[in-house]
Design an enzyme around this catalytic site. Structure first.
Site, PDB file in Angstrom:
ATOM      1  N   ARG A  20     -70.680   5.221  21.019  1.00 19.24           N
ATOM      2  CA  ARG A  20     -72.141   5.203  21.114  1.00 19.24           C
ATOM      3  C   ARG A  20     -72.622   6.442  21.869  1.00 19.24           C
ATOM      4  O   ARG A  20     -72.200   6.680  23.013  1.00 19.24           O
ATOM      5  CB  ARG A  20     -72.565   3.938  21.857  1.00 19.24           C
ATOM      6  CG  ARG A  20     -74.065   3.724  21.841  1.00 19.24           C
ATOM      7  CD  ARG A  20     -74.416   2.583  22.731  1.00 19.24           C
ATOM      8  NE  ARG A  20     -74.042   1.329  22.101  1.00 19.24           N
ATOM      9  CZ  ARG A  20     -74.867   0.287  22.033  1.00 19.24           C
ATOM     10  NH1 ARG A  20     -76.055   0.351  22.570  1.00 19.24           N
ATOM     11  NH2 ARG A  20     -74.492  -0.815  21.453  1.00 19.24           N
ATOM     12  N   THR A  61     -78.813   8.837  22.533  1.00 16.65           N
ATOM     13  CA  THR A  61     -79.535   8.199  21.406  1.00 16.65           C
ATOM     14  C   THR A  61     -79.116   6.740  21.208  1.00 16.65           C
ATOM     15  O   THR A  61     -79.796   5.983  20.520  1.00 16.65           O
ATOM     16  CB  THR A  61     -79.248   8.942  20.088  1.00 16.65           C
ATOM     17  OG1 THR A  61     -77.846   8.791  19.799  1.00 16.65           O
ATOM     18  CG2 THR A  61     -79.596  10.412  20.184  1.00 16.65           C
ATOM     19  N   ASP A 119     -65.920  -9.049  26.757  1.00 16.59           N
ATOM     20  CA  ASP A 119     -65.577  -7.844  25.993  1.00 16.59           C
ATOM     21  C   ASP A 119     -64.276  -8.104  25.251  1.00 16.59           C
ATOM     22  O   ASP A 119     -63.208  -8.226  25.865  1.00 16.59           O
ATOM     23  CB  ASP A 119     -65.441  -6.649  26.942  1.00 16.59           C
ATOM     24  CG  ASP A 119     -65.253  -5.358  26.159  1.00 16.59           C
ATOM     25  OD1 ASP A 119     -64.263  -5.264  25.387  1.00 16.59           O
ATOM     26  OD2 ASP A 119     -66.078  -4.452  26.288  1.00 16.59           O
ATOM     27  N   ASP A 168     -61.388  -5.503  25.801  1.00 18.19           N
ATOM     28  CA  ASP A 168     -60.772  -5.619  27.136  1.00 18.19           C
ATOM     29  C   ASP A 168     -59.898  -6.864  27.233  1.00 18.19           C
ATOM     30  O   ASP A 168     -58.831  -6.837  27.848  1.00 18.19           O
ATOM     31  CB  ASP A 168     -61.850  -5.649  28.225  1.00 18.19           C
ATOM     32  CG  ASP A 168     -62.401  -4.268  28.517  1.00 18.19           C
ATOM     33  OD1 ASP A 168     -61.777  -3.268  28.103  1.00 18.19           O
ATOM     34  OD2 ASP A 168     -63.460  -4.175  29.165  1.00 18.19           O
TER      35      ASP A 168
HETATM   36  N1  URA Z   1     -68.640  -6.409  22.122  1.00 12.79           N
HETATM   37  C1  URA Z   1     -67.886  -7.269  22.821  1.00 12.79           C
HETATM   38  O1  URA Z   1     -66.682  -7.071  22.973  1.00 12.79           O
HETATM   39  N2  URA Z   1     -68.488  -8.356  23.359  1.00 12.79           N
HETATM   40  C2  URA Z   1     -69.783  -8.620  23.211  1.00 12.79           C
HETATM   41  O2  URA Z   1     -70.277  -9.636  23.700  1.00 12.79           O
HETATM   42  C3  URA Z   1     -70.559  -7.698  22.464  1.00 12.79           C
HETATM   43  C4  URA Z   1     -69.958  -6.600  21.926  1.00 12.79           C
END
Ligand code: URA
Length: 209
Positions: free
Chosen positions: A104, A108, A200, A203
């Site tokens: 990302r 922007t 995430d 992760d």
């Molecule tokens: N990406 C993720 O890993 N978790 C989220 O909640 C949103 C995007």
């Protein structure tokens, strides 16, 4: 929701619940990610067709069904999608695997492609785009546009969890693409995380922070 397939099989829901739990550790989360990917991939491939081939069983000859038609292409979005392509390729070992890497742009906030490599003849493939989380839809939409630029025509998007916002945006940009998900959650929070979600996904799969 139109074109969205909610896979609410009790086994899928059970596994997803364990994954959502913040006390579930990396090893179990990764194992469950693979199992969930296979169950979702199985559903996303339900439309594939069989042709018939002559075989000899130990008892007799028979005309037996075998997978026919288009080639399969699994396209994980880096990096969390990797666990999904590994798992699904275990049961369709003839599938080709391509990759898309997006980041990302800090100013922007738009997704920028930093890596892509695809199988040949994407136009002849049944393409499965894999990303555990459909949140804002930004990466998914960009990945689908890139694939279409490379000729992909028959595409399905497979994720563990989707936010209503992401589903709406994806359908708006790519109405031809069906979504397969184990759950549609409530909303996105101010940091674009899915709520209640599972955190995430990358992760939790890779044990990073
Ligand atoms: N990406 C993720 O890993 N978790 C989220 O909640 C949103 C995007």
């Amino acid at each position: 929701m139109k074109n969205t397939h909610l896979i609410n099989h009790p086994l899928v829901q059970h596994k997803l619940t364990i994954m959502r739990d913040k006390n579930t550790g990396t090893k179990q989360f990764r194992e469950l990610s693979k199992e969930l990917s296979q169950l979702l991939g199985y559903e996303a491939m339900r439309h594939l067709t069989n042709s018939y081939m002559e075989i000899d069983t130990p008892l007799t000859k028979m005309s037996a069904p075998t997978l026919s038609g288009k080639k399969l292409a699994l396209i994980p979005i880096l990096r969390a999608g990797l666990v999904m392509s590994d798992a699904i390729a275990d049961f369709v070992p003839h599938a080709k695997i391509g990759h898309i890497g997006l980041y990302r742009d800090p100013e922007t906030h738009l997704p920028i492609e930093y890596y892509s490599k695809f199988p040949t003849e994407l136009d002849l493939c049944e393409v499965f785009v894999l990303d555990p989380m459909l949140a804002t839809g930004g990466s998914a939409i960009a990945a689908l546009s890139i694939l279409k630029e490379h000729g992909a025509k028959n595409i399905k998007f497979v994720c563990f969890l989707a936010a209503p916002e992401g589903i709406a945006k994806l359908h708006e940009s790519h109405p031809d693409v069906d979504i397969y998900t184990a759950a549609i959650d409530e909303k996105l929070n101010e940091n674009s995380y899915i709520v209640p979600g599972l955190g995430d996904a990358g992760d939790r799969i890779f044990g990073t922070k």
